[in-house]
Design a protein around this motif. Structure first.
Motif, mmCIF file in Angstrom:
data_model
loop_
_atom_site.group_PDB
_atom_site.id
_atom_site.type_symbol
_atom_site.label_atom_id
_atom_site.label_comp_id
_atom_site.label_asym_id
_atom_site.label_seq_id
_atom_site.Cartn_x
_atom_site.Cartn_y
_atom_site.Cartn_z
ATOM 1 N N MET A 70 0.827 -1.215 0.000
ATOM 2 C CA MET A 70 0.000 0.000 0.000
ATOM 3 C C MET A 70 0.860 1.264 0.000
ATOM 4 S SD MET A 70 -3.489 -0.990 2.018
ATOM 5 C CE MET A 70 -2.880 -1.302 3.663
ATOM 6 N N ALA A 71 2.087 1.184 0.542
ATOM 7 C CA ALA A 71 2.961 2.356 0.555
ATOM 8 C C ALA A 71 3.310 2.809 -0.861
ATOM 9 C CB ALA A 71 4.248 2.048 1.323
ATOM 10 N N TYR A 72 3.476 1.857 -1.765
ATOM 11 C CA TYR A 72 3.920 2.220 -3.125
ATOM 12 C C TYR A 72 2.809 2.174 -4.161
ATOM 13 C CZ TYR A 72 8.501 2.043 -1.098
ATOM 14 O OH TYR A 72 9.576 2.310 -0.295
ATOM 15 N N LEU A 73 1.776 1.372 -3.902
ATOM 16 C CA LEU A 73 0.778 1.139 -4.951
ATOM 17 C C LEU A 73 -0.621 1.605 -4.557
ATOM 18 C CD1 LEU A 73 2.050 -2.415 -5.986
ATOM 19 C CD2 LEU A 73 2.377 -0.276 -7.247
ATOM 20 N N GLY A 74 -0.790 2.131 -3.352
ATOM 21 C CA GLY A 74 -2.105 2.607 -2.928
ATOM 22 C C GLY A 74 -2.943 1.494 -2.326
ATOM 23 N N PRO A 75 -4.172 1.841 -1.905
ATOM 24 C CA PRO A 75 -4.973 0.871 -1.145
ATOM 25 C C PRO A 75 -5.475 -0.314 -1.961
ATOM 26 C CG PRO A 75 -6.205 2.902 -1.521
ATOM 27 C CD PRO A 75 -4.802 3.171 -1.970
ATOM 28 N N THR A 76 -5.605 -0.148 -3.286
ATOM 29 C CA THR A 76 -6.148 -1.250 -4.094
ATOM 30 C C THR A 76 -5.168 -1.628 -5.200
ATOM 31 O OG1 THR A 76 -8.404 -0.482 -3.671
ATOM 32 C CG2 THR A 76 -8.105 -2.042 -5.478
ATOM 33 N N LEU A 77 -4.689 -2.876 -5.142
ATOM 34 C CA LEU A 77 -3.766 -3.373 -6.160
ATOM 35 C C LEU A 77 -4.563 -3.946 -7.326
ATOM 36 C CD1 LEU A 77 -1.633 -5.622 -3.767
ATOM 37 C CD2 LEU A 77 -1.249 -3.210 -4.300
ATOM 38 N N ASP A 78 -3.944 -3.930 -8.510
ATOM 39 C CA ASP A 78 -4.565 -4.627 -9.637
ATOM 40 C C ASP A 78 -4.307 -6.122 -9.538
ATOM 41 O OD1 ASP A 78 -5.788 -2.564 -11.275
ATOM 42 O OD2 ASP A 78 -3.760 -1.796 -11.536
ATOM 43 N N ILE A 79 -3.048 -6.491 -9.283
ATOM 44 C CA ILE A 79 -2.688 -7.913 -9.235
ATOM 45 C C ILE A 79 -1.741 -8.148 -8.057
ATOM 46 C CG2 ILE A 79 -1.562 -9.845 -10.454
ATOM 47 C CD1 ILE A 79 -2.113 -8.419 -13.092
ATOM 48 N N HIS A 80 -1.997 -9.208 -7.332
ATOM 49 C CA HIS A 80 -1.060 -9.661 -6.294
ATOM 50 C C HIS A 80 -0.642 -11.060 -6.694
ATOM 51 C CE1 HIS A 80 0.767 -10.609 -2.511
ATOM 52 N NE2 HIS A 80 0.216 -9.613 -1.835
ATOM 53 N N THR A 81 0.674 -11.284 -6.751
ATOM 54 C CA THR A 81 1.153 -12.618 -7.113
ATOM 55 C C THR A 81 1.921 -13.246 -5.958
ATOM 56 O OG1 THR A 81 3.334 -11.966 -7.956
ATOM 57 C CG2 THR A 81 1.488 -11.833 -9.501
ATOM 58 N N GLY A 82 2.116 -14.550 -6.075
ATOM 59 C CA GLY A 82 2.907 -15.278 -5.085
ATOM 60 C C GLY A 82 2.751 -16.764 -5.351
ATOM 61 N N ALA A 83 3.568 -17.547 -4.681
ATOM 62 C CA ALA A 83 3.432 -18.996 -4.807
ATOM 63 C C ALA A 83 2.158 -19.430 -4.089
ATOM 64 C CB ALA A 83 4.642 -19.697 -4.192
ATOM 65 N N VAL A 84 1.600 -20.539 -4.545
ATOM 66 C CA VAL A 84 0.293 -20.964 -4.040
ATOM 67 C C VAL A 84 0.336 -21.290 -2.543
ATOM 68 C CG1 VAL A 84 0.541 -23.420 -4.633
ATOM 69 C CG2 VAL A 84 -1.723 -22.344 -4.656
ATOM 70 N N ASP A 85 1.513 -21.655 -2.028
ATOM 71 C CA ASP A 85 1.555 -21.975 -0.592
ATOM 72 C C ASP A 85 1.423 -20.726 0.276
ATOM 73 O OD1 ASP A 85 4.037 -21.175 -1.472
ATOM 74 O OD2 ASP A 85 5.148 -22.368 -0.011
ATOM 75 N N LEU A 86 1.451 -19.533 -0.337
ATOM 76 C CA LEU A 86 1.244 -18.309 0.447
ATOM 77 C C LEU A 86 -0.230 -17.940 0.565
ATOM 78 C CD1 LEU A 86 4.148 -15.987 -0.782
ATOM 79 C CD2 LEU A 86 4.103 -17.591 1.126
ATOM 80 N N LEU A 87 -1.075 -18.659 -0.176
ATOM 81 C CA LEU A 87 -2.489 -18.277 -0.209
ATOM 82 C C LEU A 87 -3.100 -18.263 1.196
ATOM 83 C CD1 LEU A 87 -4.777 -19.367 -3.071
ATOM 84 C CD2 LEU A 87 -5.665 -19.272 -0.758
ATOM 85 N N PHE A 88 -2.771 -19.285 1.968
ATOM 86 C CA PHE A 88 -3.152 -19.297 3.389
ATOM 87 C C PHE A 88 -1.933 -19.682 4.214
ATOM 88 C CE2 PHE A 88 -4.518 -20.830 7.417
ATOM 89 C CZ PHE A 88 -5.460 -19.890 7.771
ATOM 90 N N PRO A 89 -1.646 -18.994 5.308
ATOM 91 C CA PRO A 89 -2.405 -17.848 5.831
ATOM 92 C C PRO A 89 -1.966 -16.482 5.281
ATOM 93 C CG PRO A 89 -0.692 -18.441 7.397
ATOM 94 C CD PRO A 89 -0.593 -19.429 6.264
ATOM 95 N N HIS A 90 -0.824 -16.432 4.584
ATOM 96 C CA HIS A 90 -0.231 -15.116 4.318
ATOM 97 C C HIS A 90 -1.177 -14.175 3.549
ATOM 98 C CE1 HIS A 90 2.875 -12.194 3.934
ATOM 99 N NE2 HIS A 90 3.014 -12.336 2.631
ATOM 100 N N HIS A 91 -1.689 -14.624 2.430
ATOM 101 C CA HIS A 91 -2.504 -13.711 1.617
ATOM 102 C C HIS A 91 -3.875 -13.456 2.248
ATOM 103 C CE1 HIS A 91 0.166 -14.764 -2.084
ATOM 104 N NE2 HIS A 91 0.736 -13.922 -1.254
ATOM 105 N N GLU A 92 -4.408 -14.474 2.885
ATOM 106 C CA GLU A 92 -5.682 -14.259 3.593
ATOM 107 C C GLU A 92 -5.501 -13.173 4.661
ATOM 108 O OE1 GLU A 92 -8.557 -16.528 2.857
ATOM 109 O OE2 GLU A 92 -9.317 -14.606 3.550
ATOM 110 N N ASN A 93 -4.382 -13.228 5.345
ATOM 111 C CA ASN A 93 -4.124 -12.249 6.408
ATOM 112 C C ASN A 93 -3.815 -10.867 5.844
ATOM 113 O OD1 ASN A 93 -4.561 -14.316 8.152
ATOM 114 N ND2 ASN A 93 -2.427 -14.574 8.787
#
Ligand code: ZN
Length: 338
Positions: A217-240
Motif C-alpha cells: 500500500m505504501a507504493y501502490l495505494g490501497p487497491t492493487l490490480d494484481i497480487h502474485t505469489g506462490a500458491v503456498d502463500l495463499l493461506f495464511p499469508h494472503h488471507e491475512n
C-alpha cells in the motif's frame, strides 16, 4: 484480451488495470535467509513473464516486490551464523539479485525492505486497533479474525463459528496450517537477544504478514490490480494480508490474485524443509544449464496447471529426485531444464 485465473473469484476473468493504463502489481518476494531453490525461482520467473506480457499488451507496469529481511527465519539464521540481522540478510539479498540476473528476470520497479518500513506498519496496526480489528496482549498486538466478516474469502478457510463472540487462540508463529487458523500476530513483543524497534505498544518487531500489507500500500495505494505469489502463500499469508489491508482502509485490497504452482519433486512440493531442493547454483555448477539458453524458460517448461487443481503436475513433467545431496543435479534434472 488478457484473461487471468483469479484465485479470489475462482475463475478466469478479463484483466484490465483499474485505471485502464497502469497495472499495479505486488509480488511476494524472497525471505532472505538462504539461497532460493529453483521452486522459488520458478515463482519469480512466472512473475516476470506476467509483467513482461502486461507490458507487451501496452500497459505501464509498476511491480513492487518486497524483501523480507526480518521474520522468524531471518532472525534464527542470523543468530546461528553469529551475524547481525543486517549483515546476514544483505548477503542473501545479494544472492537473490545474482540469481534473478542469471535468469534474465527483469527488475521490478521497487524492492522495498521490511526493516525500512516499520513506521508504515505501525500506521496500519494503529488503524486496525482504532477500527476494532486488533487488540494488545502482553506487549504484542494481534489481529482479531472474528472481527472481520470476510475472513476466509480467498482461501475458503472458515474458522469454526466465525462470529464476533468467538475467541480464537493466539498464534505466535508466522506460518501455520489451515486447521490452526486463529488470531495472528501483527506486532511481536521484544524477546531477549532479538532485534527490536520502538512502537506505541512497546519495543518489538513486526509479524510477517503485516510487512506485505504495508509495503504494497505504501507504493501502490490501497487497491492493487494484481497480487502474485506462490500458491503456498495463499493461506495464511494472503488471507491475512486481505484482513489487515481491508480492515485498515475499508477498501478492496486486490482485484486479481494470481498464484504460481509449486515445483513438484516425486509428488511433493520442492521445499527447504523437505530437503528435496536444488538451487540455481547446484545446476550451474553441475553445468546442467546451457550457457546461452534462458534458464527461466526451463523453469516454466511444465506449464502452468489450472490453479484450481492445487495438485501435483502430471507425472511426465515431474522433476524426479532420488539421489544423495551430492547427486542432486542429476541427469533427470538436466533433462527437465533443457
Ligand atoms: Zn507477502
Amino acid at each position: 484480451m488478457l484473461r487471468l485465473y483469479n484465485s479470489l473469484t475462482r475463475r478466469k476473468q478479463v484483466f484490465e488495470p483499474d485505471d485502464g493504463e497502469t497495472a499495479r502489481v505486488y509480488s511476494c518476494g524472497p525471505t532472505v535467509y538462504d539461497f532460493a531453490h529453483i521452486g522459488n525461482l520458478r515463482t519469480f520467473t512466472f512473475n516476470d513473464i506476467l509483467c513482461r506480457y502486461l507490458s507487451f499488451k501496452g500497459f505501464e507496469v509498476k511491480q513492487v516486490m518486497n524483501i523480507t529481511d526480518v521474520d522468524d527465519k531471518t532472525i534464527a539464521g542470523a543468530a546461528a551464523q553469529g551475524l547481525s540481522l543486517a549483515e546476514y540478510t544483505e548477503k542473501y539479498t545479494q544472492y537473490f539479485f545474482d540469481d534473478i540476473d542469471a535468469l534474465n528476470i527483469r527488475r521490478a520497479w521497487k524492492y522495498p525492505q521490511a526493516t525500512q518500513h516499520i513506521s508504515q506498519m505501525h500506521e496500519i496496526i494503529q488503524k486496525l486497533l482504532d477500527n476494532g480489528h486488533a487488540y494488545v496482549a502482553e506487549g504484542s498486538v494481534y489481529y482479531d479474525i472474528s472481527s472481520f466478516a470476510d475472513y476466509g474469502k480467498l482461501s475458503g478457510v472458515q474458522p469454526e463459528e466465525l462470529s464476533s463472540s468467538t475467541e480464537f487462540s493466539r498464534l505466535e508463529g508466522d506460518q501455520y496450517e489451515r486447521e490452526e487458523a486463529g488470531d495472528f500476530v501483527l506486532w511481536k513483543a521484544a524477546k531477549p537477544g532479538e532485534p527490536s524497534w520502538d512502537s506505541p505498544w512497546g519495543s518489538g518487531r513486526p509479524g510477517w504478514h503485516i510487512e506485505c500489507s504495508a509495503m504494497s500500500m505504501a507504493y501502490l495505494g490501497p487497491t492493487l490490480d494484481i497480487h502474485t505469489g506462490a500458491v503456498d502463500l495463499l493461506f495464511p499469508h494472503h488471507e491475512n494480508e486481505i484482513a489487515q489491508s481491508e480492515g485498515a482502509t475499508g477498501q478492496q485490497f486486490c482485484r486479481f490474485w494470481v498464484h504460481g504452482e509449486h515445483l513438484i519433486v516425486e509428488g511433493q512440493k520442492m521445499s527447504k524443509s523437505l530437503g528435496n531442493f536444488f538451487t540455481l547454483r547446484d545446476l550451474l555448477e553441475g553445468q546442467f544449464l546451457h550457457p546461452t539458453r534462458p534458464a527461466g524458460a526451463g523453469l516454466l517448461a511444465p506449464g502452468h496447471p489450472p490453479p484450481t487443481a492445487h495438485r501435483p503436475l502430471p507425472p511426465a513433467t515431474q522433476l524426479h529426485y532420488g539421489g544423495a545431496p551430492a547427486e542432486r543435479a542429476d541427469r533427470r534434472a538436466a533433462q527437465y531444464l533443457h
